[in-house]
Design a protein around this motif. Sequence first.
Motif, PDB file in Angstrom:
ATOM      1  N   GLN B  56       0.943  -1.226  -0.068  1.00  0.00           N
ATOM      2  CA  GLN B  56      -0.108   0.009  -0.014  1.00  0.00           C
ATOM      3  C   GLN B  56       0.800   1.337  -0.014  1.00  0.00           C
ATOM      4  N   ASN B  57       2.019   1.234   0.843  1.00  0.00           N
ATOM      5  CA  ASN B  57       2.770   2.328   0.972  1.00  0.00           C
ATOM      6  C   ASN B  57       3.638   2.587  -0.349  1.00  0.00           C
ATOM      7  N   MET B  58       3.772   1.402  -0.893  1.00  0.00           N
ATOM      8  CA  MET B  58       4.820   1.313  -2.152  1.00  0.00           C
ATOM      9  C   MET B  58       3.820   2.242  -3.417  1.00  0.00           C
ATOM     10  N   ILE B  59       2.644   1.784  -3.366  1.00  0.00           N
ATOM     11  CA  ILE B  59       1.839   2.492  -4.377  1.00  0.00           C
ATOM     12  C   ILE B  59       1.454   4.143  -3.975  1.00  0.00           C
ATOM     13  N   GLY B  60       1.125   4.363  -2.911  1.00  0.00           N
ATOM     14  CA  GLY B  60       1.307   5.633  -2.253  1.00  0.00           C
ATOM     15  C   GLY B  60       2.336   6.530  -2.518  1.00  0.00           C
ATOM     16  N   THR B  61       3.572   5.806  -2.251  1.00  0.00           N
ATOM     17  CA  THR B  61       4.650   6.684  -2.380  1.00  0.00           C
ATOM     18  C   THR B  61       5.097   6.824  -3.959  1.00  0.00           C
ATOM     19  N   ALA B  62       4.585   5.883  -4.806  1.00  0.00           N
ATOM     20  CA  ALA B  62       4.608   6.014  -6.222  1.00  0.00           C
ATOM     21  C   ALA B  62       3.927   7.430  -6.711  1.00  0.00           C
ATOM     22  N   PHE B  77       3.917  -9.171  -6.860  1.00  0.00           N
ATOM     23  CA  PHE B  77       3.088 -10.137  -7.563  1.00  0.00           C
ATOM     24  C   PHE B  77       1.690  -9.575  -7.653  1.00  0.00           C
ATOM     25  N   ALA B  78       1.161  -9.937  -8.599  1.00  0.00           N
ATOM     26  CA  ALA B  78      -0.139  -9.384  -9.233  1.00  0.00           C
ATOM     27  C   ALA B  78      -1.334  -9.343  -8.007  1.00  0.00           C
ATOM     28  N   ILE B  79      -1.201 -10.448  -7.277  1.00  0.00           N
ATOM     29  CA  ILE B  79      -2.212 -10.500  -6.111  1.00  0.00           C
ATOM     30  C   ILE B  79      -2.055  -9.237  -5.203  1.00  0.00           C
ATOM     31  N   PHE B  80      -0.955  -8.992  -4.752  1.00  0.00           N
ATOM     32  CA  PHE B  80      -0.613  -7.911  -3.823  1.00  0.00           C
ATOM     33  C   PHE B  80      -0.723  -6.575  -4.549  1.00  0.00           C
ATOM     34  N   ALA B  81      -0.152  -6.198  -5.694  1.00  0.00           N
ATOM     35  CA  ALA B  81       0.059  -4.858  -6.280  1.00  0.00           C
ATOM     36  C   ALA B  81      -1.519  -4.469  -6.573  1.00  0.00           C
ATOM     37  N   THR B  82      -2.322  -5.518  -6.943  1.00  0.00           N
ATOM     38  CA  THR B  82      -3.546  -4.991  -7.259  1.00  0.00           C
ATOM     39  C   THR B  82      -4.736  -5.177  -6.158  1.00  0.00           C
ATOM     40  N   GLY B  83      -4.479  -6.157  -5.461  1.00  0.00           N
ATOM     41  CA  GLY B  83      -5.599  -6.553  -4.279  1.00  0.00           C
ATOM     42  C   GLY B  83      -5.243  -6.106  -3.112  1.00  0.00           C
ATOM     43  N   VAL B  89      -4.329   2.298  -5.314  1.00  0.00           N
ATOM     44  CA  VAL B  89      -4.594   2.106  -6.546  1.00  0.00           C
ATOM     45  C   VAL B  89      -5.379   3.046  -7.156  1.00  0.00           C
ATOM     46  N   ARG B  90      -6.761   2.731  -6.724  1.00  0.00           N
ATOM     47  CA  ARG B  90      -8.035   3.640  -6.907  1.00  0.00           C
ATOM     48  C   ARG B  90      -7.949   4.972  -6.540  1.00  0.00           C
ATOM     49  N   ASN B  91      -7.792   5.240  -5.363  1.00  0.00           N
ATOM     50  CA  ASN B  91      -7.702   6.722  -4.740  1.00  0.00           C
ATOM     51  C   ASN B  91      -6.731   7.590  -4.817  1.00  0.00           C
ATOM     52  N   SER B  92      -5.280   6.836  -4.930  1.00  0.00           N
ATOM     53  CA  SER B  92      -4.073   7.626  -4.971  1.00  0.00           C
ATOM     54  C   SER B  92      -3.413   7.801  -6.341  1.00  0.00           C
ATOM     55  N   VAL B  93      -3.828   6.916  -7.119  1.00  0.00           N
ATOM     56  CA  VAL B  93      -3.341   6.792  -8.492  1.00  0.00           C
ATOM     57  C   VAL B  93      -4.229   7.046  -9.523  1.00  0.00           C
ATOM     58  N   ASN B  99       0.683   9.536 -13.041  1.00  0.00           N
ATOM     59  CA  ASN B  99       1.267   8.648 -13.959  1.00  0.00           C
ATOM     60  C   ASN B  99       2.073   7.606 -13.361  1.00  0.00           C
ATOM     61  N   VAL B 100       1.477   6.660 -12.683  1.00  0.00           N
ATOM     62  CA  VAL B 100       2.040   5.528 -12.037  1.00  0.00           C
ATOM     63  C   VAL B 100       2.020   4.168 -12.929  1.00  0.00           C
ATOM     64  N   LYS B 101       3.022   3.380 -13.181  1.00  0.00           N
ATOM     65  CA  LYS B 101       3.043   2.356 -13.999  1.00  0.00           C
ATOM     66  C   LYS B 101       3.126   1.044 -12.951  1.00  0.00           C
ATOM     67  N   ILE B 102       2.080   0.198 -12.837  1.00  0.00           N
ATOM     68  CA  ILE B 102       2.133  -0.952 -11.831  1.00  0.00           C
ATOM     69  C   ILE B 102       2.275  -2.102 -12.682  1.00  0.00           C
ATOM     70  N   ALA B 103       3.528  -2.739 -12.741  1.00  0.00           N
ATOM     71  CA  ALA B 103       3.869  -3.720 -13.574  1.00  0.00           C
ATOM     72  C   ALA B 103       4.096  -4.981 -12.552  1.00  0.00           C
ATOM     73  N   ALA B 104       2.901  -5.932 -12.459  1.00  0.00           N
ATOM     74  CA  ALA B 104       2.912  -7.122 -11.544  1.00  0.00           C
ATOM     75  C   ALA B 104       3.373  -8.253 -12.315  1.00  0.00           C
ATOM     76  N   SER B 105       4.114  -9.127 -11.588  1.00  0.00           N
ATOM     77  CA  SER B 105       4.254 -10.468 -12.057  1.00  0.00           C
ATOM     78  C   SER B 105       3.659 -11.544 -11.327  1.00  0.00           C
ATOM     79  N   HIS B 106       3.985 -12.816 -11.796  1.00  0.00           N
ATOM     80  CA  HIS B 106       3.114 -14.011 -11.050  1.00  0.00           C
ATOM     81  C   HIS B 106       1.725 -13.835 -11.072  1.00  0.00           C
TER      82      HIS B 106
END
Lengths: 273, 314
Positions: B56-62, B77-83, B89-93, B99-106
Amino acid sequence: MATQEEITRLEEKARQLRRHIIRMTGAAGSGHPGGSLSAADIVAALYFHFLCLDPARPDWPDRDRFVLSKGHAAPVLYAALAERGYFPVDELLTLRRLGSRLQGHPDMKHLPGVEMSTGSLGQGLAAANGMALAGRLDGRDYRVYALLGDGEIQEGMIWEAAMAAAHYKLDHVTAFLDHNGFQIDGPTRQVMSPEPVADKWRAFGWDVQVIDGHDMAAILQAVEKARAVTGRPQMIVAETVKGKGCSFMENQVGWHGVAPKPDEVERALAELA
Amino acid sequence: MKKVATREAYGEALLELGRENPDVVVLDADLAKSTKTFDFGKHFPERFFDMGIAEQNMIGTAAGLAAAGKIPFCSSFAIFATGRAFEQVRNSVAYPHLNVKIAASHAGVTVGEDGGSHQSVEDIALMRVLPGMTVFVPADAVETRAAVRAAAGMNGPVYIRLGRPGVPVLHEQSLDFKPGRAIKLRDGGDAAIFATGIMVSMALEAAEILTGEGIGVRVLDMHTIKPLDEAAVLQAAKETGAIVTAEEHSIIGGLGGAVAETVCASHPVPVYRVGLSDVFGESGKPAELLERFGLTPARLVTAVQEVLKQKAAL
């Protein structure tokens, strides 16, 4: 040290912000006066003494930033932005109306001067950290200020951000905690105690000061001291009174998210004259 | 055919971007070796921020970095980055369109042995529903590089879905990648398969099998889920009258949902959605799991046969 004249000027600015808060929320018929009033002195000190801004160029890269993490206190931010000249003071009365740039919670996409869209609690401090990291990368010297609510710090993400700010030694981040002791459901100590707040921030690696958040001289002195700190982010715990300035709102949890009615607006404005 | 994981291609593309653009910064949440952001961190340590296990803090910092002019790529991982970080992601991005890019693997069940807790089968749906969010699901290494570069070049939030296992390299380096424009890999008039991610190569295999049975199948590589190439979908609906969608994701809300919404609104034809049928994943080897959840060329063949029956019954 600020002169007595400057302190008096800022105290009058704070009163002016409070009058705006009352008028705006009264006109809107909704909003959050309590937590806006408790933060008015801090916001006045920042916007009219410390923040290096150019309202004609809201995207000036070297400007200082202020992030209202407790976004429901939008009225106090809007009042300060209007008084600084970002938009006409008259527009304050459009708060929360359909089509207004003054959304219920700050919307950076539509209102110049708003540095981050906030309102969902717990997210502003992380954004402030990101701005500080960017400033460091770019070799800019701007500072980032954030204002947090004491109910808000119940959000886990605040502590993720607290950890990160200390880890990355973000000494250009100065946060205030508006420690007014109330949240929607009641006193924070009864709902979910965040105490002891100063110790928690110290334990997370922050420089911490505790001040009277309505004493303008103390606010100025605390920010000056914070700005001199290197290698650590700074937290200023501001002991405040929810609803400060309107006797019938002070320390009344019912005024967290309820707007004053016309007669109450009159009473409040008379007290704030 | 040579196999490369899309996450590997992501790591390489990031390095390339890092050299070209000093505003590109990368954040990870303690999975840099798995998401392949590690090399970027080695080459550009001052522009790499490991945020620890705090998505959560990673997305907010971004969001803050983007608000101050940087182009942050966030990986986990996709489950954590989006879940885990959905509301950030919804409110801060997305809400402030930063201009934040979320590139999630797994993403998907090919995570394998880690099991259902780690297999994101709802991330496309979660990201697609957000106004202004672009959603890329590259099928191979070439498309991944193109998607990453396109993401860096556009202003606004982008989600890039990446996978763990090696997948066949389908595209030439000269690939003409346009966001929102489907790539037709094979033409056919009886039915169309809209596939995304690892399902694209399987769709080609299925089409090959069906051609042997005298069934002409069009195959479209849907590297962009949002904005959806509605023109390609409607053209296929009109010209083939039978559509199959294929994704390593729930059949609810992902590519299948997007295609069905488009078809229903403008030119209703039978749409058969291949994916996870409202279930979670589980532990196993990636190949076993693909078999278990019907993510195979053989399953796509039966899906086409099924949708052709529906078309005939109309």
